[in-house]
Enzyme design. Structure first.
Site, short mmCIF file in Angstrom:
data_model
loop_
_atom_site.label_atom_id
_atom_site.label_comp_id
_atom_site.label_asym_id
_atom_site.label_seq_id
_atom_site.Cartn_x
_atom_site.Cartn_y
_atom_site.Cartn_z
N HIS A 70 -69.19 -36.09 -82.13
CA HIS A 70 -68.97 -34.67 -82.41
C HIS A 70 -67.52 -34.28 -82.11
O HIS A 70 -66.83 -33.68 -82.96
CB HIS A 70 -69.93 -33.84 -81.56
CG HIS A 70 -69.82 -32.37 -81.77
ND1 HIS A 70 -70.65 -31.68 -82.63
CD2 HIS A 70 -69.00 -31.44 -81.24
CE1 HIS A 70 -70.34 -30.40 -82.62
NE2 HIS A 70 -69.34 -30.22 -81.77
N GLU A 71 -67.05 -34.63 -80.92
CA GLU A 71 -65.69 -34.24 -80.53
C GLU A 71 -64.64 -34.98 -81.36
O GLU A 71 -63.54 -34.48 -81.57
CB GLU A 71 -65.48 -34.47 -79.04
CG GLU A 71 -66.44 -33.71 -78.13
CD GLU A 71 -66.50 -32.22 -78.41
OE1 GLU A 71 -65.52 -31.64 -78.90
OE2 GLU A 71 -67.57 -31.62 -78.14
N HIS A 110 -63.73 -32.90 -84.29
CA HIS A 110 -62.72 -31.91 -83.92
C HIS A 110 -61.33 -32.55 -83.82
O HIS A 110 -60.33 -32.01 -84.31
CB HIS A 110 -63.06 -31.28 -82.57
CG HIS A 110 -64.17 -30.27 -82.60
ND1 HIS A 110 -64.17 -29.17 -83.41
CD2 HIS A 110 -65.33 -30.21 -81.89
CE1 HIS A 110 -65.27 -28.45 -83.20
NE2 HIS A 110 -66.00 -29.07 -82.28
#
Length: 499
Positions: A265-266, A269
């Site tokens: 997920h990160e 980003h």
């Protein structure tokens, strides 16, 4: 010879580069506070961040900035967009006195530190007076921005996270999702109950092995560790700056999925930050397009790509190779049942993608009521529990699993929550467009090749910076503005199809 308008714009670019450098310093201090700083540094760190916020505000609101903005002209699409974003930033900043900016920064820092202990004790009363001060200052901020920008006070706060999106647009989308969930959730639960129960892999899973796996998988997504770090924190996040991006996770030796899925997920980003246009670094147009856009990038990697049937076919054998033991739990169909399990729960960050929007809808409604004054801080726990029961049929047993679970409000972030679900919807829309443009995408994912997708995202999303607003970015990438039906179609295919 430069014209007066060109000279004014050049001065503005130099000033905004200095402001951005101060923001970069603050970003690294925030990362350090979560990943490295000892508890005793909290008070000094709050003062440091308040000072940087004050300096940035003074640079942005100096009288000569208004003069240069009035005189400046720009040639070319990117420069015109940059100048428009400078004017927007100036309008927001001049609406707020420096004293209010610094007071809010101090109140946020103080409240966030108390919140950590209050959450551990499940004691809302401990943090309540601090949150009341944060909310008071956020209301004052919202009113000042509202008057300057001609927006509803809550919309003025939302605009700081995702420009151009208002509560009036979000509310019907969220109401429609609540109606969809009312029927979809029990149906998904029934379909799931008729299938074999998933089997969790048996640990322990050594943290060192998890760390190596997480880094290797993030590199497979395209993250370059010459410009990135992977560290540990209480809650996974992505921070830092585009040329020095920081992602964090935490390692539980009885459950590797928390670290791995958090890192994936990160990494979404981080890839967005790394893909921003270098030619416009430290300029407003070189930043991300907003937090809903940012969430779409993390969720298209984690939820759309890495939890897909195709990628799980690659990932299962990789996990077994890393951890050994019985291969059955690592079978792709078992991982799918395990990692795409629908379950009503109290904690937002642990929620599946079908129920997750309900958590966001609740927060959207409550924070809007807090800002308008319709809800008093003292009444927040009760309002939370009542709203949660309406949406998911559960009543939190304590405030740690209720209104104390998220850092956002206690750190002064009001207007942020809608971005999570808008981002999930945009991720589904972008994935549909990527599959259209890349017919072999699922075959690539099944081989563990994610770079075709991340390359497509770099071209369609990352490289656009903040030149386009959220809706225009989606139009350019997918051919239409936000269409929640793409998200609903994704959920129907993944959770409501008997197969």
């Amino acid at each position: 010879m430069s014209t007066p308008s060109a000279a004014a714009y050049a001065r503005l670019k130099a000033r905004f580069a200095r402001i951005a450098a101060l923001g970069e310093a603050a970003a690294m201090l925030h990362w350090d506070a979560s990943a490295m700083m000892p508890p005793g540094g909290a008070a000094a760190r709050g003062e440091q961040l308040a000072t940087l916020a004050g300096l940035s505000h003074e640079l942005l609101t100096a009288p000569e900035v208004a003069e240069d903005l009035a005189a400046a002209g720009a040639e070319g699409e990117w420069d015109r967009a940059n100048l428009a974003l400078m004017r927007r930033a100036h309008a927001r900043a001049t609406a707020l006195p420096t004293a209010l900016v610094e007071a809010a920064a101090r109140a946020n820092s103080a409240c966030e530190k108390v919140w950590r202990e209050a959450k551990a004790r499940s004691d809302f009363a401990m943090v309540r007076p601090h949150l009341e001060e944060v909310v008071r200052l956020q209301r004052e901020t919202a009113q000042a921005l509202s008057a300057a920008l001609g927006l509803d006070p809550y919309d003025a706060l939302m605009d700081g996270y995702q420009r151009g999106v208002t509560a009036a647009e979000v509310e019907p989308i969220f109401d429609a999702y609540e109606a969809f969930l009312r029927d979809a959730l029990p149906r998904a639960e029934a379909i799931q109950a008729a299938r074999p129960a998933p089997v969790a892999p048996h640990g322990p899973f050594p943290a060192a092995v998890q760390r190596t796996l997480c880094r290797r998988m993030s590199e497979r997504m395209g993250l370059d560790y010459a410009h990135a770090r992977l560290d540990e924190s209480l809650h996974p996040f992505c921070g830092g700056i585009p040329s020095d991006v920081r992602i964090t996770t935490f390692y539980a030796e009885d459950n590797f999925a928390k670290s791995l899925l958090g890192v994936l997920h990160e990494t979404g980003h981080a890839l967005y930050e790394r893909g921003l246009p270098e030619a416009w670094a430290r300029q407003p147009v070189g930043e991300a397009a907003g937090m809903a856009a940012h969430e779409s990038q993390s969720l298209i990697i984690e939820m759309q790509a890495c939890r897909s049937d195709a990628f799980l076919a690659f990932l299962g054998p990789e996990l077994h190779k890393a951890f050994g033991g019985d291969p059955a739990p690592y079978a792709p169909d078992n991982l799918a049942r395990l990692w795409r399990r629908v379950e009503r729960g109290f904690i937002r960050v642990d929620a599946d993608e079908l129920t997750y929007p309900a958590h966001v809808i609740l927060r959207f409604r409550l924070e809007r009521a807090l800002i308008t004054g319709a809800l008093a801080v003292a009444d927040l726990p009760g309002a939370w529990n009542e709203g949660f029961a309406r949406l998911l049929g559960l009543t939190p047993p304590d405030d740690a699993r209720g209104c104390l679970q998220d850092i956002h409000w206690y750190d002064g972030a009001f207007g942020y929550f809608p971005s999570y679900t808008l981002g999930a919807m945009a991720a589904a829309q972008l994935m549909r467009a990527a599959r259209r443009d890349l017919p072999e995408l699922d075959a690539s994912l099944a081989r563990g090749e994610v770079l075709p997708l991340t390359g497509w995202l770099r071209e369609k999303v990352h490289a656009e910076g903040a030149r386009l607003g959220f809706q225009d970015l989606l139009r350019a990438a997918t051919g239409k503005p936000l269409d929640p039906e793409d998200f609903l179609a994704h959920l129907r295919a993944r959770y409501l199809t008997e197969r």
